[in-house]
Design a protein around this motif. Structure first.
Motif, PDB file in Angstrom:
ATOM      1  N   ALA A 171       0.831  -1.208   0.000  1.00  0.00           N
ATOM      2  CA  ALA A 171       0.000   0.000   0.000  1.00  0.00           C
ATOM      3  C   ALA A 171       0.866   1.259   0.000  1.00  0.00           C
ATOM      4  CB  ALA A 171      -0.924  -0.009   1.206  1.00  0.00           C
ATOM      5  N   SER A 172       1.944   1.254   0.763  1.00  0.00           N
ATOM      6  CA  SER A 172       2.840   2.427   0.807  1.00  0.00           C
ATOM      7  C   SER A 172       3.531   2.632  -0.529  1.00  0.00           C
ATOM      8  CB  SER A 172       3.875   2.240   1.913  1.00  0.00           C
ATOM      9  OG  SER A 172       3.248   2.102   3.170  1.00  0.00           O
ATOM     10  N   LEU A 173       4.002   1.537  -1.148  1.00  0.00           N
ATOM     11  CA  LEU A 173       4.681   1.652  -2.437  1.00  0.00           C
ATOM     12  C   LEU A 173       3.721   2.113  -3.524  1.00  0.00           C
ATOM     13  CD1 LEU A 173       7.230   1.288  -4.114  1.00  0.00           C
ATOM     14  CD2 LEU A 173       6.605  -1.142  -4.411  1.00  0.00           C
ATOM     15  N   GLY A 174       2.536   1.554  -3.570  1.00  0.00           N
ATOM     16  CA  GLY A 174       1.561   1.965  -4.580  1.00  0.00           C
ATOM     17  C   GLY A 174       1.118   3.407  -4.410  1.00  0.00           C
ATOM     18  N   THR A 175       0.933   3.845  -3.160  1.00  0.00           N
ATOM     19  CA  THR A 175       0.544   5.241  -2.913  1.00  0.00           C
ATOM     20  C   THR A 175       1.655   6.193  -3.322  1.00  0.00           C
ATOM     21  OG1 THR A 175      -0.820   4.496  -1.066  1.00  0.00           O
ATOM     22  CG2 THR A 175      -0.282   6.835  -1.161  1.00  0.00           C
ATOM     23  N   GLY A 176       2.904   5.819  -3.030  1.00  0.00           N
ATOM     24  CA  GLY A 176       4.030   6.662  -3.429  1.00  0.00           C
ATOM     25  C   GLY A 176       4.171   6.773  -4.934  1.00  0.00           C
ATOM     26  N   LEU A 177       3.996   5.673  -5.662  1.00  0.00           N
ATOM     27  CA  LEU A 177       4.076   5.727  -7.126  1.00  0.00           C
ATOM     28  C   LEU A 177       2.944   6.563  -7.715  1.00  0.00           C
ATOM     29  CD1 LEU A 177       5.040   2.021  -7.909  1.00  0.00           C
ATOM     30  CD2 LEU A 177       6.505   4.041  -8.073  1.00  0.00           C
ATOM     31  N   ALA A 178       1.752   6.434  -7.152  1.00  0.00           N
ATOM     32  CA  ALA A 178       0.628   7.245  -7.642  1.00  0.00           C
ATOM     33  C   ALA A 178       0.880   8.724  -7.396  1.00  0.00           C
ATOM     34  CB  ALA A 178      -0.663   6.791  -6.963  1.00  0.00           C
ATOM     35  N   SER A 179       1.463   9.066  -6.252  1.00  0.00           N
ATOM     36  CA  SER A 179       1.777  10.466  -5.963  1.00  0.00           C
ATOM     37  C   SER A 179       2.846  11.001  -6.906  1.00  0.00           C
ATOM     38  CB  SER A 179       2.224  10.597  -4.510  1.00  0.00           C
ATOM     39  OG  SER A 179       2.596  11.924  -4.221  1.00  0.00           O
ATOM     40  N   LEU A 232      -4.413  -4.890  -7.421  1.00  0.00           N
ATOM     41  CA  LEU A 232      -4.189  -6.335  -7.387  1.00  0.00           C
ATOM     42  C   LEU A 232      -3.520  -6.801  -6.105  1.00  0.00           C
ATOM     43  CD1 LEU A 232      -2.974  -6.779 -11.080  1.00  0.00           C
ATOM     44  CD2 LEU A 232      -5.288  -7.042 -10.175  1.00  0.00           C
ATOM     45  N   GLY A 233      -2.592  -5.977  -5.603  1.00  0.00           N
ATOM     46  CA  GLY A 233      -1.863  -6.397  -4.424  1.00  0.00           C
ATOM     47  C   GLY A 233      -2.562  -6.078  -3.119  1.00  0.00           C
ATOM     48  N   VAL A 234      -3.412  -5.042  -3.104  1.00  0.00           N
ATOM     49  CA  VAL A 234      -4.089  -4.637  -1.862  1.00  0.00           C
ATOM     50  C   VAL A 234      -5.566  -4.997  -1.974  1.00  0.00           C
ATOM     51  CG1 VAL A 234      -4.507  -2.728  -0.268  1.00  0.00           C
ATOM     52  CG2 VAL A 234      -2.379  -2.822  -1.544  1.00  0.00           C
ATOM     53  N   ASN A 235      -6.358  -4.108  -2.591  1.00  0.00           N
ATOM     54  CA  ASN A 235      -7.771  -4.387  -2.869  1.00  0.00           C
ATOM     55  C   ASN A 235      -8.274  -3.391  -3.906  1.00  0.00           C
ATOM     56  OD1 ASN A 235      -8.762  -1.973  -1.325  1.00  0.00           O
ATOM     57  ND2 ASN A 235      -7.990  -3.154   0.417  1.00  0.00           N
ATOM     58  N   MET A 277      -7.071   5.934   1.969  1.00  0.00           N
ATOM     59  CA  MET A 277      -6.518   4.787   1.245  1.00  0.00           C
ATOM     60  C   MET A 277      -5.788   3.843   2.195  1.00  0.00           C
ATOM     61  SD  MET A 277      -5.044   6.765  -2.134  1.00  0.00           S
ATOM     62  CE  MET A 277      -4.161   5.315  -2.702  1.00  0.00           C
ATOM     63  N   GLY A 278      -5.076   4.391   3.162  1.00  0.00           N
ATOM     64  CA  GLY A 278      -4.414   3.524   4.132  1.00  0.00           C
ATOM     65  C   GLY A 278      -5.406   2.738   4.963  1.00  0.00           C
ATOM     66  N   TRP A 279      -6.516   3.366   5.342  1.00  0.00           N
ATOM     67  CA  TRP A 279      -7.542   2.668   6.126  1.00  0.00           C
ATOM     68  C   TRP A 279      -8.197   1.561   5.302  1.00  0.00           C
ATOM     69  CZ3 TRP A 279      -9.346   3.827  11.188  1.00  0.00           C
ATOM     70  CH2 TRP A 279     -10.488   3.130  11.576  1.00  0.00           C
ATOM     71  N   THR A 280      -8.543   1.907   4.050  1.00  0.00           N
ATOM     72  CA  THR A 280      -9.186   0.897   3.197  1.00  0.00           C
ATOM     73  C   THR A 280      -8.223  -0.219   2.830  1.00  0.00           C
ATOM     74  OG1 THR A 280      -8.635   2.198   1.224  1.00  0.00           O
ATOM     75  CG2 THR A 280     -10.786   2.570   2.240  1.00  0.00           C
ATOM     76  N   ALA A 281      -6.932   0.082   2.742  1.00  0.00           N
ATOM     77  CA  ALA A 281      -5.963  -0.978   2.469  1.00  0.00           C
ATOM     78  C   ALA A 281      -5.911  -1.988   3.606  1.00  0.00           C
ATOM     79  CB  ALA A 281      -4.578  -0.370   2.249  1.00  0.00           C
ATOM     80  N   ALA A 282      -6.131  -1.530   4.836  1.00  0.00           N
ATOM     81  CA  ALA A 282      -6.083  -2.433   5.989  1.00  0.00           C
ATOM     82  C   ALA A 282      -7.407  -3.137   6.223  1.00  0.00           C
ATOM     83  CB  ALA A 282      -5.672  -1.652   7.237  1.00  0.00           C
ATOM     84  N   THR A 283      -8.505  -2.428   6.030  1.00  0.00           N
ATOM     85  CA  THR A 283      -9.816  -2.997   6.356  1.00  0.00           C
ATOM     86  C   THR A 283     -10.601  -3.457   5.141  1.00  0.00           C
ATOM     87  OG1 THR A 283     -10.869  -0.808   6.278  1.00  0.00           O
ATOM     88  CG2 THR A 283      -9.952  -1.529   8.400  1.00  0.00           C
ATOM     89  N   GLY A 284     -10.369  -2.854   3.972  1.00  0.00           N
ATOM     90  CA  GLY A 284     -11.130  -3.200   2.781  1.00  0.00           C
ATOM     91  C   GLY A 284     -12.492  -2.537   2.711  1.00  0.00           C
TER      92      GLY A 284
END
Length: 435
Positions: A171-179, A232-235, A277-284
């Motif tokens: 989630a951290s890597l995907g968020t950083g690439l999107a930013s 694909l990797g998170v949700n 996004m961090g919350w949804t990555a953990a809880t869905g």
């Protein structure tokens, strides 16, 4: 005899009266000494008129003492080149001394003219592989990207679920690439406007350190893998939020900066999505805790950005950006103060939503009151000093607030026990109702 007698009898008596009458006539006809003197001057002037016309103008060969002083001052400013004395002392001619002075002056002025000429000339920028990482870091606004990743990590850590390291890293890597992709596209669109601002005139695309094609390719190479990693990797929900945030930042916020002051509110939504996004990555799922974290980030951005933009009003005006600090300065200060106070209310809502304990609003109250005080100072004074203090306070206020929130977070075990307790009581109630 009769004439003498007449003078004796009449003339002698009337002499004083006739003298007074003569003086009066003389005064009436301007027969005075001043009048004769004036006639004399007119005669002398007319007589010497030819002589004054024949006078020759003063020659320029005779220099005035003021010019001599100016020449002495200029000679003092000239730096003479000292040469070693030859064994045979020969007198120098005037032409040789003049040539030496010209050589000295030309040698002093030549480097300055050469540098100015080189600056005006077009130069081809050659991209070296050693400089590429730094250029790409500035293209992606690496500091802003790091802040986005930190807020997303805070949202992941605040979720009431067991910590999953693999999901956290993805989630951290995907968020950083999107930013990185969003920031690169933003700079690609704003090149002609960034060139007019002192704060952004040294960006890579403005200076020509990287080509626009390479910048777009870098944005695509970051955005596509980033969204795919989140989906694909998170949700899929986190991936959809990441794609929506890129679209909102590049296609809505970026053009609105030159159209309406509503861009500040749109930009605040962009900054509020990463912790969600961090919350949804953990809880869905999107829960009340995700919306609370997004609300805290949303309100925090107004004192942060409004205080920053207050000191950059000249730059924004020069770049053609429509900002609150430029067009609506009073609204800019009021909005900053309102959201400073809103942070106190949002911190109080956290234990009500069962996200933190009641110690969080108590511990966070001093820092929230301090930023609210600086927001009031900014609203009242409306100067650069108050805006600078509010901006620097916002830099440490957010990480401090998130850290206090994390330390006061309710643990997952407490919520699980509470859920089991409620489930057990509900089961017992059902057993009592059954026959």
């Amino acid at each position: 005899g009769l004439f003498v007698w007449h003078l004796k009898n009449t003339g002698i008596r009337q002499i004083p009266c006739q003298f007074v009458h003569l003086c009066r006539v003389a005064n009436d006809r301007l027969i005075t000494f001043q009048y004769f003197n004036f006639l004399k001057r007119m005669y002398v002037t007319q007589y010497n008129k030819d002589l004054s016309q024949r006078a020759k103008p003063k020659s320029d060969s005779i220099a005035s003492p003021f010019r001599e002083l100016q020449q002495l001052d200029q000679e003092k400013k000239v730096i003479h080149k000292i040469r070693p004395i030859s064994p045979v002392h020969q007198p120098l001619s005037e032409t040789s001394s003049r040539n030496e002075l010209r050589e000295v002056n030309s040698a002093a002025v030549a480097p300055v003219r050469a540098e100015a000429k080189e600056d005006r000339q077009w130069k081809e920028m050659k991209l070296r592989l050693d400089d590429l990482p730094g250029i790409l870091a500035r293209l992606s606004k690496i500091k802003l990207t790091a802040l986005v990743v930190c807020t997303a990590s805070a949202g992941f850590a605040m979720a009431p679920v067991p910590f999953d390291l693999t999901c956290f890293l993805l989630a951290s890597l995907g968020t950083g690439l999107a930013s990185c992709a969003a920031n690169s596209i933003n700079q690609f669109f704003e090149v002609p406007f960034d060139s007019n601002m002192n704060r952004t005139k040294n960006r890579p695309l403005v200076r020509g350190q990287i080509s626009p094609l390479l910048a777009v390719c870098f944005a695509a190479s970051c955005g596509v893998p980033g969204i795919a990693l989140l989906t694909l990797g998170v949700n899929p929900l986190t991936g959809a939020l990441g794609a929506f945030n890129i679209f909102l930042y590049t296609c809505c916020y970026t053009p609105m900066k030159r159209m309406s002051i509503a861009n500040t509110w749109v930009g605040a939504v962009v900054g509020a999505i990463p912790p969600v996004m961090g919350w949804t990555a953990a809880t869905g799922s999107l829960d009340a805790g995700a919306l609370l974290l997004g609300g805290i980030l949303y309100s925090w951005q107004f004192p942060h950005f409004n205080a920053l933009s207050w000191g950059l009003r000249e730059d924004y005006s020069r770049g053609g950006y429509c900002m609150m600090s430029v067009t609506h300065p009073g609204l800019c200060r009021r909005v900053a103060l309102r959201h400073c106070l809103a942070l106190i209310g949002l911190s109080t809502v956290a234990p009500v939503l069962d996200i933190t304990t009641w110690t969080f609003p108590v511990i966070s109250l001093p820092i929230n009151l301090y930023i609210s005080y600086l927001g009031f100072r900014f609203y009242r004074d409306a100067d650069r000093s108050s805006s600078r203090k509010l901006f620097f306070c916002s830099l440490w206020h957010l990480p401090m607030l998130l850290l206090v929130m994390f330390t006061c977070k309710k643990s997952f075990l407490e919520k699980e026990d509470k859920g089991d307790l409620l489930g057990g009581n509900h089961g017992r109630a059902m057993e009592i109702r059954l026959p």
